[in-house]
Design a protein around this motif. Sequence first.
Motif, PDB file in Angstrom:
ATOM      1  N   ALA A 250       1.034  -1.334   0.096  1.00 47.91           N
ATOM      2  CA  ALA A 250      -0.061   0.124  -0.064  1.00 47.91           C
ATOM      3  C   ALA A 250       0.798   1.496   0.146  1.00 47.91           C
ATOM      4  N   GLY A 251       1.956   1.355   0.901  1.00 37.83           N
ATOM      5  CA  GLY A 251       2.878   2.603   0.780  1.00 37.83           C
ATOM      6  C   GLY A 251       3.323   2.860  -0.518  1.00 37.83           C
ATOM      7  N   LEU A 252       3.909   1.602  -1.194  1.00 35.98           N
ATOM      8  CA  LEU A 252       4.446   1.744  -2.573  1.00 35.98           C
ATOM      9  C   LEU A 252       3.371   2.222  -3.635  1.00 35.98           C
ATOM     10  N   ARG A 253       2.177   1.824  -3.423  1.00 37.75           N
ATOM     11  CA  ARG A 253       1.171   2.304  -4.419  1.00 37.75           C
ATOM     12  C   ARG A 253       0.979   3.885  -4.219  1.00 37.75           C
ATOM     13  N   LYS A 254       1.142   4.255  -2.970  1.00 37.55           N
ATOM     14  CA  LYS A 254       0.950   5.627  -2.690  1.00 37.55           C
ATOM     15  C   LYS A 254       2.165   6.376  -3.294  1.00 37.55           C
ATOM     16  N   ARG A 255       3.104   5.801  -3.111  1.00 37.85           N
ATOM     17  CA  ARG A 255       4.488   6.506  -3.830  1.00 37.85           C
ATOM     18  C   ARG A 255       4.357   6.551  -5.530  1.00 37.85           C
ATOM     19  N   VAL A 256       3.755   5.654  -5.967  1.00 32.05           N
ATOM     20  CA  VAL A 256       3.555   5.494  -7.210  1.00 32.05           C
ATOM     21  C   VAL A 256       2.645   6.570  -7.819  1.00 32.05           C
ATOM     22  N   LEU A 257       1.591   6.666  -6.948  1.00 32.22           N
ATOM     23  CA  LEU A 257       0.487   7.824  -7.364  1.00 32.22           C
ATOM     24  C   LEU A 257       1.116   9.274  -7.223  1.00 32.22           C
ATOM     25  N   ALA A 258       1.765   9.481  -6.184  1.00 30.97           N
ATOM     26  CA  ALA A 258       2.387  10.662  -5.917  1.00 30.97           C
ATOM     27  C   ALA A 258       3.377  11.028  -6.936  1.00 30.97           C
ATOM     28  N   GLU A 259       4.546  10.091  -7.353  1.00 33.48           N
ATOM     29  CA  GLU A 259       5.265  10.040  -8.587  1.00 33.48           C
ATOM     30  C   GLU A 259       4.497  10.718  -9.812  1.00 33.48           C
ATOM     31  N   GLY A 260       3.384   9.708  -9.997  1.00 33.16           N
ATOM     32  CA  GLY A 260       2.687   9.846 -11.086  1.00 33.16           C
ATOM     33  C   GLY A 260       2.138  11.388 -11.469  1.00 33.16           C
ATOM     34  N   ARG A 261       1.785  12.065 -10.169  1.00 29.08           N
ATOM     35  CA  ARG A 261       1.266  13.377 -10.484  1.00 29.08           C
ATOM     36  C   ARG A 261       2.367  14.422 -10.475  1.00 29.08           C
ATOM     37  N   SER A 262       3.475  14.164 -10.225  1.00 23.94           N
ATOM     38  CA  SER A 262       4.651  15.156 -10.155  1.00 23.94           C
ATOM     39  C   SER A 262       5.292  15.250 -11.316  1.00 23.94           C
ATOM     40  N   SER A 263       5.736  16.179 -12.132  1.00 25.30           N
ATOM     41  CA  SER A 263       6.676  16.371 -13.144  1.00 25.30           C
ATOM     42  C   SER A 263       8.054  16.021 -12.782  1.00 25.30           C
ATOM     43  N   ASP A 264       8.326  16.425 -11.428  1.00 31.53           N
ATOM     44  CA  ASP A 264       9.700  16.280 -10.959  1.00 31.53           C
ATOM     45  C   ASP A 264       9.847  15.027 -10.392  1.00 31.53           C
ATOM     46  N   LEU A 265      11.144  14.556  -9.931  1.00 29.94           N
ATOM     47  CA  LEU A 265      11.205  13.469  -9.355  1.00 29.94           C
ATOM     48  C   LEU A 265      11.039  13.749  -7.767  1.00 29.94           C
TER      49      LEU A 265
ATOM     50  N   ARG B  71       6.569  -5.964  -6.016  1.00 31.08           N
ATOM     51  CA  ARG B  71       7.530  -5.741  -7.226  1.00 31.08           C
ATOM     52  C   ARG B  71       6.761  -5.140  -8.337  1.00 31.08           C
ATOM     53  N   GLU B  72       5.467  -5.164  -8.338  1.00 30.73           N
ATOM     54  CA  GLU B  72       4.492  -4.655  -9.514  1.00 30.73           C
ATOM     55  C   GLU B  72       4.451  -2.978  -9.050  1.00 30.73           C
ATOM     56  N   ALA B  73       4.545  -2.732  -7.881  1.00 20.93           N
ATOM     57  CA  ALA B  73       4.118  -1.238  -7.649  1.00 20.93           C
ATOM     58  C   ALA B  73       5.840  -0.648  -7.826  1.00 20.93           C
ATOM     59  N   LEU B  74       6.781  -1.330  -7.577  1.00 19.35           N
ATOM     60  CA  LEU B  74       8.255  -1.100  -7.302  1.00 19.35           C
ATOM     61  C   LEU B  74       8.528  -0.789  -8.826  1.00 19.35           C
TER      62      LEU B  74
ATOM     63  N   SER C 262       6.515   0.005 -11.333  1.00 18.27           N
ATOM     64  CA  SER C 262       5.781   1.105 -11.983  1.00 18.27           C
ATOM     65  C   SER C 262       6.380   2.178 -11.730  1.00 18.27           C
ATOM     66  N   LEU C 263       6.913   2.377 -10.256  1.00 20.63           N
ATOM     67  CA  LEU C 263       7.710   3.402  -9.690  1.00 20.63           C
ATOM     68  C   LEU C 263       8.996   3.791 -10.490  1.00 20.63           C
ATOM     69  N   ILE C 264       9.662   2.558 -10.763  1.00 20.50           N
ATOM     70  CA  ILE C 264      11.022   2.649 -11.444  1.00 20.50           C
ATOM     71  C   ILE C 264      10.610   3.178 -12.946  1.00 20.50           C
ATOM     72  N   ASP C 265       9.532   2.757 -13.513  1.00 21.29           N
ATOM     73  CA  ASP C 265       9.520   3.107 -15.046  1.00 21.29           C
ATOM     74  C   ASP C 265       9.256   4.688 -15.116  1.00 21.29           C
ATOM     75  N   MET C 266       8.473   5.148 -14.001  1.00 23.24           N
ATOM     76  CA  MET C 266       8.075   6.668 -14.002  1.00 23.24           C
ATOM     77  C   MET C 266       9.204   7.469 -13.749  1.00 23.24           C
ATOM     78  N   ARG C 267      10.261   6.889 -12.938  1.00 26.63           N
ATOM     79  CA  ARG C 267      11.408   7.707 -12.501  1.00 26.63           C
ATOM     80  C   ARG C 267      12.412   7.550 -13.389  1.00 26.63           C
ATOM     81  N   ILE C 268      12.416   6.430 -14.274  1.00 27.82           N
ATOM     82  CA  ILE C 268      13.491   6.221 -15.335  1.00 27.82           C
ATOM     83  C   ILE C 268      13.368   7.529 -16.409  1.00 27.82           C
TER      84      ILE C 268
END
Length: 195
Positions: A55-70, A101-104, A106-112
């Motif tokens: 759940a914490g990782l999914r929250k981080r993915v959502l926050a990363e997706g909303r931001s144009s910056d890292l 791993r799925e959430a991670l 997604s997060l990595i793809d956005m951050r890359i």
Amino acid sequence: MKQKVKSAQKLPEINLVGRKIGPLSAGEETHIRPWEAAILERRGFIQPMDEYTPAGLRKRVLAEGRSSDLKDLPECFYETLNHRIQILQSEDRFDEVKKMREALNSLIDMRIQKITRMATSPVSAKKLPPEEQFLVNHLSELIKNWKKRLDNLFEKIPEEEVGAHEERVRRAIREIVGDAANIQKQRIPSTDVHS
């Protein structure tokens, strides 16, 4: 580099590989090294912070997706996640491992994508986890070398083309004029020059 953890129960002062940890009261937050956290979590002394759960990782993915910056990541983020996933695997909690791993991923793809933009910009990178700083450094160097190679490639082509064209023009003039430098003195008919 340390990670933030929360004590799952009252923890007396303990000696862990020559380092003293504690005493901590139940629910108290502290910062310890990721490998220490992995050992203490396996023994039930500490709990991971929310950001190291599915759940914490999914929250981080959502926050990363909303931001144009890292978005900032906690210190030792990837190392801590690695330890956390190892613990879940050792406890046969494979469903949680799969979700993490799925959430991670997604997060990595956005951050890359953002890291790639950062690597091409002249702006210096903000504080990143070492794994991401490594990627920025290598991408920056790779892009710089690639641009340099393209610059060299495109600088040579026009010079070669111009030089070859000039040489063809000189040969054509020499054929018409011969070795004489002044066309007017030789009295070559204008029809021969323009043909």
